[in-house]
Design a protein around this motif. Structure first.
Motif, PDB file in Angstrom:
ATOM      1  N   THR A 181     -11.956 -15.839  -6.550  1.00 38.16           N
ATOM      2  CA  THR A 181     -11.501 -15.562  -7.915  1.00 38.16           C
ATOM      3  C   THR A 181     -10.207 -14.753  -7.881  1.00 38.16           C
ATOM      4  N   VAL A 182      -9.263 -15.176  -8.704  1.00 38.27           N
ATOM      5  CA  VAL A 182      -7.980 -14.482  -8.827  1.00 38.27           C
ATOM      6  C   VAL A 182      -7.876 -13.977 -10.262  1.00 38.27           C
ATOM      7  N   VAL A 183      -7.657 -12.672 -10.425  1.00 39.57           N
ATOM      8  CA  VAL A 183      -7.453 -12.110 -11.769  1.00 39.57           C
ATOM      9  C   VAL A 183      -6.108 -11.375 -11.762  1.00 39.57           C
ATOM     10  N   PRO A 184      -5.071 -11.980 -12.332  1.00 38.71           N
ATOM     11  CA  PRO A 184      -3.772 -11.295 -12.327  1.00 38.71           C
ATOM     12  C   PRO A 184      -3.704 -10.206 -13.400  1.00 38.71           C
ATOM     13  N   SER A 185      -2.758  -9.275 -13.211  1.00 37.64           N
ATOM     14  CA  SER A 185      -2.478  -8.231 -14.224  1.00 37.64           C
ATOM     15  C   SER A 185      -3.654  -7.300 -14.478  1.00 37.64           C
ATOM     16  N   THR A 186      -4.286  -6.816 -13.409  1.00 38.78           N
ATOM     17  CA  THR A 186      -5.382  -5.855 -13.609  1.00 38.78           C
ATOM     18  C   THR A 186      -4.774  -4.448 -13.714  1.00 38.78           C
ATOM     19  N   ASN A 187      -4.104  -4.220 -14.844  1.00 33.09           N
ATOM     20  CA  ASN A 187      -3.437  -2.924 -15.049  1.00 33.09           C
ATOM     21  C   ASN A 187      -3.932  -2.266 -16.334  1.00 33.09           C
ATOM     22  N   ASP A 188      -3.287  -1.141 -16.681  1.00 38.05           N
ATOM     23  CA  ASP A 188      -3.694  -0.345 -17.851  1.00 38.05           C
ATOM     24  C   ASP A 188      -3.643  -1.119 -19.165  1.00 38.05           C
ATOM     25  N   GLY A 189      -2.780  -2.157 -19.225  1.00 33.89           N
ATOM     26  CA  GLY A 189      -2.615  -2.872 -20.494  1.00 33.89           C
ATOM     27  C   GLY A 189      -3.469  -4.113 -20.582  1.00 33.89           C
ATOM     28  N   CYS A 190      -3.328  -5.005 -19.594  1.00 33.71           N
ATOM     29  CA  CYS A 190      -3.922  -6.343 -19.721  1.00 33.71           C
ATOM     30  C   CYS A 190      -5.440  -6.315 -19.663  1.00 33.71           C
ATOM     31  N   VAL A 191      -6.030  -5.505 -18.785  1.00 28.99           N
ATOM     32  CA  VAL A 191      -7.499  -5.537 -18.694  1.00 28.99           C
ATOM     33  C   VAL A 191      -8.145  -4.992 -19.970  1.00 28.99           C
ATOM     34  N   PRO A 192      -7.875  -3.737 -20.371  1.00 26.20           N
ATOM     35  CA  PRO A 192      -8.547  -3.269 -21.588  1.00 26.20           C
ATOM     36  C   PRO A 192      -8.118  -4.049 -22.826  1.00 26.20           C
ATOM     37  N   GLY A 193      -6.854  -4.474 -22.883  1.00 23.97           N
ATOM     38  CA  GLY A 193      -6.377  -5.222 -24.055  1.00 23.97           C
ATOM     39  C   GLY A 193      -7.070  -6.563 -24.200  1.00 23.97           C
TER      40      GLY A 193
ATOM     41  N   ALA B 146       0.817  -1.225   0.000  1.00 24.81           N
ATOM     42  CA  ALA B 146       0.000   0.000   0.000  1.00 24.81           C
ATOM     43  C   ALA B 146       0.844   1.265   0.000  1.00 24.81           C
ATOM     44  N   ASN B 147       2.107   1.162   0.477  1.00 27.67           N
ATOM     45  CA  ASN B 147       2.909   2.386   0.578  1.00 27.67           C
ATOM     46  C   ASN B 147       3.716   2.670  -0.682  1.00 27.67           C
ATOM     47  N   GLY B 148       3.617   1.818  -1.701  1.00 28.70           N
ATOM     48  CA  GLY B 148       4.357   2.073  -2.939  1.00 28.70           C
ATOM     49  C   GLY B 148       3.675   3.152  -3.772  1.00 28.70           C
ATOM     50  N   TYR B 149       4.315   3.503  -4.874  1.00 29.97           N
ATOM     51  CA  TYR B 149       3.794   4.557  -5.769  1.00 29.97           C
ATOM     52  C   TYR B 149       2.407   4.175  -6.292  1.00 29.97           C
ATOM     53  N   GLN B 150       2.290   2.951  -6.820  1.00 27.50           N
ATOM     54  CA  GLN B 150       1.001   2.484  -7.344  1.00 27.50           C
ATOM     55  C   GLN B 150       0.018   2.242  -6.199  1.00 27.50           C
ATOM     56  N   GLY B 151       0.518   1.729  -5.091  1.00 32.09           N
ATOM     57  CA  GLY B 151      -0.336   1.445  -3.933  1.00 32.09           C
ATOM     58  C   GLY B 151      -1.052   2.704  -3.460  1.00 32.09           C
ATOM     59  N   LYS B 152      -0.337   3.830  -3.407  1.00 28.84           N
ATOM     60  CA  LYS B 152      -0.958   5.072  -2.928  1.00 28.84           C
ATOM     61  C   LYS B 152      -2.034   5.561  -3.899  1.00 28.84           C
ATOM     62  N   LEU B 153      -1.808   5.365  -5.207  1.00 31.31           N
ATOM     63  CA  LEU B 153      -2.850   5.744  -6.180  1.00 31.31           C
ATOM     64  C   LEU B 153      -4.082   4.860  -6.001  1.00 31.31           C
ATOM     65  N   VAL B 154      -3.865   3.592  -5.677  1.00 36.77           N
ATOM     66  CA  VAL B 154      -4.991   2.666  -5.437  1.00 36.77           C
ATOM     67  C   VAL B 154      -5.742   3.070  -4.167  1.00 36.77           C
ATOM     68  N   LEU B 155      -5.003   3.449  -3.122  1.00 37.57           N
ATOM     69  CA  LEU B 155      -5.657   3.896  -1.875  1.00 37.57           C
ATOM     70  C   LEU B 155      -6.570   5.091  -2.149  1.00 37.57           C
ATOM     71  N   ALA B 156      -6.046   6.057  -2.895  1.00 36.21           N
ATOM     72  CA  ALA B 156      -6.830   7.266  -3.188  1.00 36.21           C
ATOM     73  C   ALA B 156      -8.078   6.905  -3.998  1.00 36.21           C
ATOM     74  N   GLU B 157      -7.929   5.955  -4.921  1.00 27.19           N
ATOM     75  CA  GLU B 157      -9.079   5.536  -5.742  1.00 27.19           C
ATOM     76  C   GLU B 157     -10.122   4.816  -4.877  1.00 27.19           C
ATOM     77  N   LEU B 158      -9.678   3.956  -3.971  1.00 27.27           N
ATOM     78  CA  LEU B 158     -10.614   3.270  -3.069  1.00 27.27           C
ATOM     79  C   LEU B 158     -11.366   4.281  -2.209  1.00 27.27           C
TER      80      LEU B 158
ATOM     81  N   THR C 122      -4.369   2.484 -14.096  1.00 28.68           N
ATOM     82  CA  THR C 122      -4.170   1.185 -13.429  1.00 28.68           C
ATOM     83  C   THR C 122      -4.880   1.179 -12.069  1.00 28.68           C
ATOM     84  N   ALA C 123      -4.806   2.298 -11.343  1.00 27.87           N
ATOM     85  CA  ALA C 123      -5.500   2.369 -10.041  1.00 27.87           C
ATOM     86  C   ALA C 123      -7.015   2.220 -10.236  1.00 27.87           C
ATOM     87  N   VAL C 124      -7.550   2.925 -11.235  1.00 31.80           N
ATOM     88  CA  VAL C 124      -9.001   2.854 -11.512  1.00 31.80           C
ATOM     89  C   VAL C 124      -9.383   1.413 -11.876  1.00 31.80           C
TER      90      VAL C 124
END
Ligand SMILES: NC(=O)c1ccc[n+]([C@@H]2O[C@H](COP(=O)([O-])OP(=O)(O)OC[C@H]3O[C@@H](n4cnc5c(N)ncnc54)[C@H](OP(=O)(O)O)[C@@H]3O)[C@@H](O)[C@H]2O)c1
Length: 354
Positions: free
Chosen positions: A124-136, A8-20, A299-301
């Motif tokens: 359910t486990v869905v890996p790679s829920t990022n900007d590329g893999c999900v929309p792609g 949660a304290n990483g760069y991406q983690g903090k963007l995810v916290l703000a989105e939540l 990716t956070a969204v």
């Protein structure tokens, strides 16, 4: 709904916290360092949220940290080394699991290792829920509905502007450099193989007369697409100019000396175009074009919505590709107000737009 964020304290983690927090979802910050978690809660504006400390080498502590959450979003990369411990604990705690990993061999290992365990646990486990893999992956599913039967799908990524990679992305790239240099996996006739030469060395972008040089790159879509599309060949490519950025040797000391990640202003200047090119066995072609900006912000969204939908709508237990877990049109439409647009053009020139 309660969602635990690991890393949660990483760069991406903090963007995810703000989105939540924007969704008013109960948050549990989890990580291996209490002081860094407290600092992250302040930065992300989630000071009142629960914080739990657990390292990836302590399974029981991780399970206890996730217990009571409906889902886990793992943002702790590199995932190749520490990601499996987080999935294992999430499953044991009865939580759905998504992650922001961009590491292709890790994504493949998640399907190979955890499918049975997740199914038995009813999660359910869905890996790679990022900007590329999900929309792609979702767009590939919609493209494939228009070209049948399919010979090949080529996924290619082009990114401009944006201030470069975060430190965490560079650490993931360094940890998986051998796979990157080998071009990663290609899907061919029912199996994934490493070292297969690319069928394409250049791709023509929409509205651009000159083809752009591309090189093979290990994107997770190569792992997910064949799980829901009957196709003989899938390969993934990236703009050769982006790949060249990884030619400069990176040591941990160099990475530590860099900024944590792109500034908000840099992120606003970034633009990406992801292409899904499908060729039917009869020679018919179709192209999906996905455009957006701010890979880390989106990716956070995406990771939050991916976890939220697993909790609210449910999906089949097991390890799933995005298009197996979510309705493609519904999820892509959800992304439209966040700056994602997509079109599909079939060789008979009919075009669908969003
Ligand atoms: N499209 C994509 O492929 C895409 C898009 C977005 C993000 N990502 C991926 O998301 C990941 C996170 O990026 P970032 O920029 O947020 O990285 P970061 O700022 O370096 O943060 C990494 C986080 O993971 C934790 N961590 C790292 N190794 C760990 C381990 N062995 N055990 C427990 N915790 C560990 C760190 O904890 P400490 O602070 O305690 O070290 C930190 O909280 C990267 O792998 C990146 O590639 C991929």
């Amino acid at each position: 709904m309660k969602i635990a964020v690991y890393g949660a304290n990483g760069y991406q983690g903090k963007l995810v916290l703000a989105e939540l927090a924007r969704h008013d979802i109960d948050i549990v910050l989890v990580g291996r360092n209490g002081a860094r978690l407290r600092e992250a809660a302040t930065t992300a504006g989630t000071v009142g949220a629960e914080q739990r400390v657990a390292d990836t080498d302590d399974h029981d502590a991780l399970v206890a940290a996730f217990r009571g959450a409906d889902a886990v979003i793992n943002c702790a990369g590199p995932f190749t080394s520490s990601g499996p411990a987080v999935i294992s604990a999430a499953i044991a705690a009865g939580c759905h699991h998504v992650d922001t990993a961009g590491e292709q061999l890790y994504t493949k290992a998640v399907f190979d290792t955890f499918a049975g365990e997740a199914e038995r646990a009813g999660v359910t486990v869905v890996p790679s829920t990022n900007d590329g893999c999900v929309p792609g992956d979702l767009l590939a599913h919609l493209v494939a509905e228009r070209v049948q039967p399919i010979e090949e799908i080529t996924v290619s990524h082009f990114v401009t502007g944006g201030g470069g990679f975060s430190r965490g992305s560079l650490r993931s790239a360094v940890e998986t450099l051998d796979a990157i240099k080998a071009g990663g996996l290609t899907y061919d006739d029912g199996d994934w193989r490493i070292g297969t030469p690319a069928r394409h060395t250049s791709i023509t972008l929409p509205d651009t007369p000159q083809p752009a040089d591309v090189v093979k790159c290990p994107l997770s879509e190569v792992v997910t697409i064949p799980r829901h599309i009957a196709v003989r060949h899938v390969e993934s490519l990236v703009d050769a100019a982006i790949a060249a950025q990884l030619d400069t040797p990176l040591t941990p000391q160099i990475i530590d000396s860099l900024p944590e990640g792109p500034t908000e202003e840099d992120r606003r200047t970034q633009r990406f175009t992801y292409l899904i090119d499908a060729v039917g066995r009869d020679g018919q072609t179709a192209r999906g074009i996905l455009r957006g900006h701010d890979t880390y912000g989106i990716t956070a969204v995406i990771a939050v919505e991916a976890a939220r939908r697993l909790v609210v709508d449910g999906a089949k237990p097991g390890v799933l590709a995005p298009a197996q877990a979510y309705d493609p049109t519904s999820f892509l439409s959800f992304l439209a107000p966040h700056g994602i647009s997509w079109t599909i053009t079939v060789s008979d020139t009919s075009t669908l737009q969003q």
